[in-house]
Design an enzyme around this catalytic site. Sequence first.
Site, PDB file in Angstrom:
ATOM      1  N   GLU A  11       0.806  -1.225   0.000  1.00 29.47           N
ATOM      2  CA  GLU A  11       0.000   0.000   0.000  1.00 29.47           C
ATOM      3  C   GLU A  11       0.842   1.279   0.000  1.00 29.47           C
ATOM      4  O   GLU A  11       0.303   2.361  -0.225  1.00 29.47           O
ATOM      5  CB  GLU A  11      -0.970  -0.013   1.197  1.00 29.47           C
ATOM      6  CG  GLU A  11      -2.076  -1.059   1.012  1.00 29.47           C
ATOM      7  CD  GLU A  11      -2.985  -1.214   2.232  1.00 29.47           C
ATOM      8  OE1 GLU A  11      -4.206  -1.281   2.053  1.00 29.47           O
ATOM      9  OE2 GLU A  11      -2.465  -1.285   3.354  1.00 29.47           O
ATOM     10  N   ASP A 196     -12.350  -5.788  -3.019  1.00 28.25           N
ATOM     11  CA  ASP A 196     -13.252  -6.948  -2.882  1.00 28.25           C
ATOM     12  C   ASP A 196     -14.637  -6.502  -2.410  1.00 28.25           C
ATOM     13  O   ASP A 196     -14.836  -5.346  -2.065  1.00 28.25           O
ATOM     14  CB  ASP A 196     -12.675  -7.948  -1.863  1.00 28.25           C
ATOM     15  CG  ASP A 196     -12.478  -7.313  -0.500  1.00 28.25           C
ATOM     16  OD1 ASP A 196     -11.371  -6.831  -0.246  1.00 28.25           O
ATOM     17  OD2 ASP A 196     -13.448  -7.253   0.268  1.00 28.25           O
TER      18      ASP A 196
HETATM   19  N1  ADE Z   1      -9.512  -4.357   3.258  1.00 26.37           N
HETATM   20  C1  ADE Z   1      -9.745  -4.801   2.016  1.00 26.37           C
HETATM   21  N2  ADE Z   1     -10.824  -5.593   1.970  1.00 26.37           N
HETATM   22  C2  ADE Z   1     -11.288  -5.666   3.249  1.00 26.37           C
HETATM   23  C3  ADE Z   1     -12.365  -6.333   3.843  1.00 26.37           C
HETATM   24  N3  ADE Z   1     -13.178  -7.111   3.138  1.00 26.37           N
HETATM   25  N4  ADE Z   1     -12.541  -6.192   5.187  1.00 26.37           N
HETATM   26  C4  ADE Z   1     -11.705  -5.413   5.897  1.00 26.37           C
HETATM   27  N5  ADE Z   1     -10.663  -4.752   5.379  1.00 26.37           N
HETATM   28  C5  ADE Z   1     -10.462  -4.870   4.067  1.00 26.37           C
END
Ligand code: ADE
Length: 228
Positions: A11, A196
Amino acid sequence: MIGIIGAMAVEVEGLKKEIQGLKITKISGMEFNEGTLNGVPVVVAVCGIGKVFAAVCAQTMILKFGVEKVINTGVAGTLVKELGVGDIAVATAVCQHDIDTSGLGDPVGMVSGLNQVYFKTDKALEELALEAVKDDDIKCMSGVIATGDQFMSNPVRKALIHETFEAIAVEMEGGAIGQVCTINNVPFLVIRVISDGADDNALMDYSVFVKQAAEESISVVKGILASL
Ligand code: ADE
């Protein structure tokens, strides 16, 4: 000096390698990379995953490096259908979905002592982030980003967090950084690229898209720095 925090190496790697006059200081097991980016004095750090590491990192940047602003860059799970993988969530405010003293009669998410659920981000930084997104194919949305010490992969909990906080994305550090910056009167921004859906497929999507999403977030931070 601007503090830039990412939870994972991926990141902030793209920023770290472009720092001019790099000086590295190790505090509490974290590396603070000081120098200039585009002529702007910065300190860049990988804090580690979760709220405690994020809080330690933000407080260290404030006390030891005297940062005037903090930007948290990285990835997040989406909580809304409008944002898909590769789209961008810019926080107008952050909250902590896992802090809960409702048994004492408080609203879920309220931070006792400060008695607030939301920590507002800096409007000027938010606008710079929105301007820095140049690709018309990338959707960019401003709204609440919810933080908690959980990787969200549960559609029921995902829906609850969205409904409770009107949050558009979920991650694991921004709310802690927001709380630390607020109690120190330091303006901050959280910018996250969606990796996601925070649902049953979260792990699979995250594994595939995390690198690309993290790099996209870095490019927005570079855009912000270019216009400071
Ligand atoms: N960072 C990226 N995806 C995430 C998720 N599903 N839950 C928590 N932090 C995240």
